[in-house]
Structures are given as C-alpha cells and as structure tokens.
Enzyme design. Structure first.
Site, mmCIF file in Angstrom:
data_model
loop_
_atom_site.group_PDB
_atom_site.id
_atom_site.type_symbol
_atom_site.label_atom_id
_atom_site.label_comp_id
_atom_site.label_asym_id
_atom_site.label_seq_id
_atom_site.Cartn_x
_atom_site.Cartn_y
_atom_site.Cartn_z
ATOM 1 N N HIS A 1 -5.591 1.841 -4.614
ATOM 2 C CA HIS A 1 -4.742 1.294 -3.557
ATOM 3 C C HIS A 1 -4.319 -0.128 -3.891
ATOM 4 C CE1 HIS A 1 -7.706 -1.282 -1.046
ATOM 5 N NE2 HIS A 1 -8.213 -1.110 -2.233
ATOM 6 N N HIS B 1 -2.758 1.425 6.695
ATOM 7 C CA HIS B 1 -3.030 1.281 5.260
ATOM 8 C C HIS B 1 -3.202 2.674 4.663
ATOM 9 C CE1 HIS B 1 -4.235 -1.120 1.784
ATOM 10 N NE2 HIS B 1 -5.171 -0.234 1.542
ATOM 11 N N CYS C 1 0.816 -1.223 0.000
ATOM 12 C CA CYS C 1 0.000 0.000 0.000
ATOM 13 C C CYS C 1 0.851 1.275 0.000
ATOM 14 C CB CYS C 1 -0.983 -0.014 1.170
ATOM 15 S SG CYS C 1 -0.226 0.105 2.819
#
Length: 322
Positions: A297, A285, A238
C-alpha cells in the site's frame, strides 16, 4: 518555639525571592520524536480523507463530463433530423397546394380525374401527417436530451465549487503538514523516508493471470513516494496504487477507495487471493493483497509504498476485482 517559626518564615521568603528572580521562561519540554510522529500521523489521516474525497469528486466530474459529451453527440443528429423533417413537411404541403391549385378547374370539368386527384392529395396528406409526427417525436427526444444536458452542466458547476472548497481545505492541511515535517526533520534529519534500494525489495511471488500482473506491478512500486491524487508511475496515493496495479492488468478501477469498494465483489478474509483489495478506515484507505498475509500500500504523506501485514490496521473488508 520561635526557632521553627523563624525557619518557616525564612523558607517562605526564600521561595518568593526565588520565584521573583527566576527567568521569565515557560517550563515546556520539546515534543519527543514519538509525539511528533503521532501528530504527523493524525494530520496525515485527516488529509487522506480530504484527498479521497477530492479523488471521488474528480471521478464524478469525469463521469458527468463524459455524459455531457455523449448527450451533445446525440443532440446533434436529432437537431438535423428535426430540421430535415420540417423541410419534408413543408415540401409536402407545397406539393399538395400546387397539385390542388393547378387541377381544380379540371376536376370540376372532368369528374373522371377527381378520384385520382383526391387519392393523390390524400396520400400527400397522410405522408405529411406521418412526417409531422416524426418531427414531433424528434423534437421531444431532443428536448429531453437538452434538459438532461442542462441538469448535468448544473451538476458540474456545483462540483467545480465543491472541488475548490476541497482544494482550499487540502492547502490548509498541507500547511500544517509542512510545519510538522519541519519538526520531523529536526528530530530525524529527514522529513520523508529515503527511497528503498532495489536490492532491499522482497522477491515477487509467482501469481498467474491478471492478478499476477497487478501483484507484480505493486512490487515494482515498492519504495516510491506517497503523492496525493497520483496514480503513478513516480508516486501514488492509496487508491491510485491499486488503480494503477489493476490498470496494468487491463481492468479499470475508479480513483477512490470507497468507489473501488463498490466496484469489487465482496470476499471473506478466509478466501483472500493475491490481487484482492483490502479496505481500511471506513473505506478511507485501500491496499493490494499479495499473498502470505501481506499487502502492498501507499501509506501516507512522507512515507513510501511498502509491504506490510494485512492487519497493519483493522480491515474494514475485502474486495475482488471483477
């Protein structure tokens, strides 16, 4: 009256016989695809936290190594200055000794030369004292740098041990994931998602400036696999994806979601612009906002880079690259 009792007796006996004759199997249903997916997601979330911790540790180690190299580069010239300064002091002392030794008799005999000699000796003594002070300063500066380098090297040793611990934990979780992927393969026929065909990718929006470069990069990464610790071009985790997108735009971000939070300016949900970062899971994240309520993402293991609604999970906060 006996008939009901006899019937009950027959039922009990029959039940016991059925139990005794039943095969020795455990009545347990195989997990459903939905249950397998939940188990994979839980384990993946745990592993992503480990990966982000690993990424942060790597960033810290790189910073400390750079600091050690910088200190080493500064120590070298200081060591040379100390050596040169000591040589100068020794030379002044020898000169003063020779000057005094050769002319002492003359000074005693010719008083007119005494003031000249004393002035010269005084000058030499003053220069030597100044040089000694400089040498002392150089030596103190050098010692401070050496001490700082020693502390940093000790920190690097500790971090290397921590990195080994994290790597061991990561391997354990990856072993769990490999078993779950096998179950997913049994359920779906594949352990990972198929790469998205280029024709299925959405049209890249028109965004100007550096943010536009970052957004276009993120669109170009759609369909590429999640890879832990990777920042492209063939796979991403990420924070690796957001790092790579903004690196293409000429901006430097650390490879860790929490560190990216600290490196960006806080913005509100209402003021989100394409290129901003959206953080989730308590800074575990991060995604890149691309406009129209969407983010791109790298989701998790076995998944591919995707475009989703900004509320794919509850946002922690929003950051703008400075």
């Amino acid at each position: 009256m006996s008939s009901p009792r006899n019937l009950l007796r027959c039922l009990v006996v029959g039940g016991l016989v059925a139990v005794l004759l039943a095969p020795g199997t455990v009545a347990r249903a195989e997990p459903t695809p939905a249950e397998l997916t939940q188990r994979i997601e839980r384990t993946s979330t745990e592993l992503e936290r480990v990966v982000e911790s690993w990424n942060k540790l790597n960033e810290d180690i790189k910073a400390n190594r750079a600091a050690v190299a910088k200190l080493t580069a500064r120590i070298g010239p200081l060591e040379r200055q100390v050596a040169q300064g000591r040589a100068d002091v020794d030379r002044y002392a020898v000169t003063a000794y020779k000057t005094g030794g050769l002319t002492t008799a003359e000074v005693l005999l010719r008083s007119g030369d005494r003031s000249v000699l004393l002035a010269r000796l005084g000058t030499l003594d003053q220069v030597a004292r100044q040089r000694e002070a400089q040498v002392a300063d150089f030596g103190a500066d050098r010692q401070r740098l050496v001490d700082a380098r020693t502390r940093l090297e000790a920190t690097l040793t500790r971090q290397a041990a921590q990195s080994r611990e994290l790597a061991a934990g990561k391997k354990r979780i990856e072993r769990d994931l490999s078993r779950l992927y096998e179950l997913r393969r049994q359920a779906y026929g594949r352990a990972t998602e198929k790469p998205a065909p280029p024709t299925a990718r959405p049209k890249t929006p028109a965004v100007s400036g550096q943010a536009g470069v970052a957004v276009r990069y993120a669109y170009g990464a759609l369909g590429k696999p999640y890879r832990w610790g990777d920042d492209g071009p063939n796979g991403y985790d990420c924070s690796g994806l957001t790092l790579a997108a903004w690196r293409a735009a000429g901006k430097s971000l650390p490879h860790n979601a929490a560190m990216q939070w600290n490196a960006t300016a806080r913005v509100s949900r209402a003021s989100l612009r394409p290129g901003d970062l959206v953080f989730y899971r308590g800074l575990g994240h991060v995604a890149l906002y691309v406009g129209d309520g969407k983010v791109i993402h790298a989701p998790t293991f076995g998944r591919n880079v995707e475009i989703r609604a900004v509320d794919l999970m509850s946002p922690y906060g929003y950051g703008r690259v400075r």
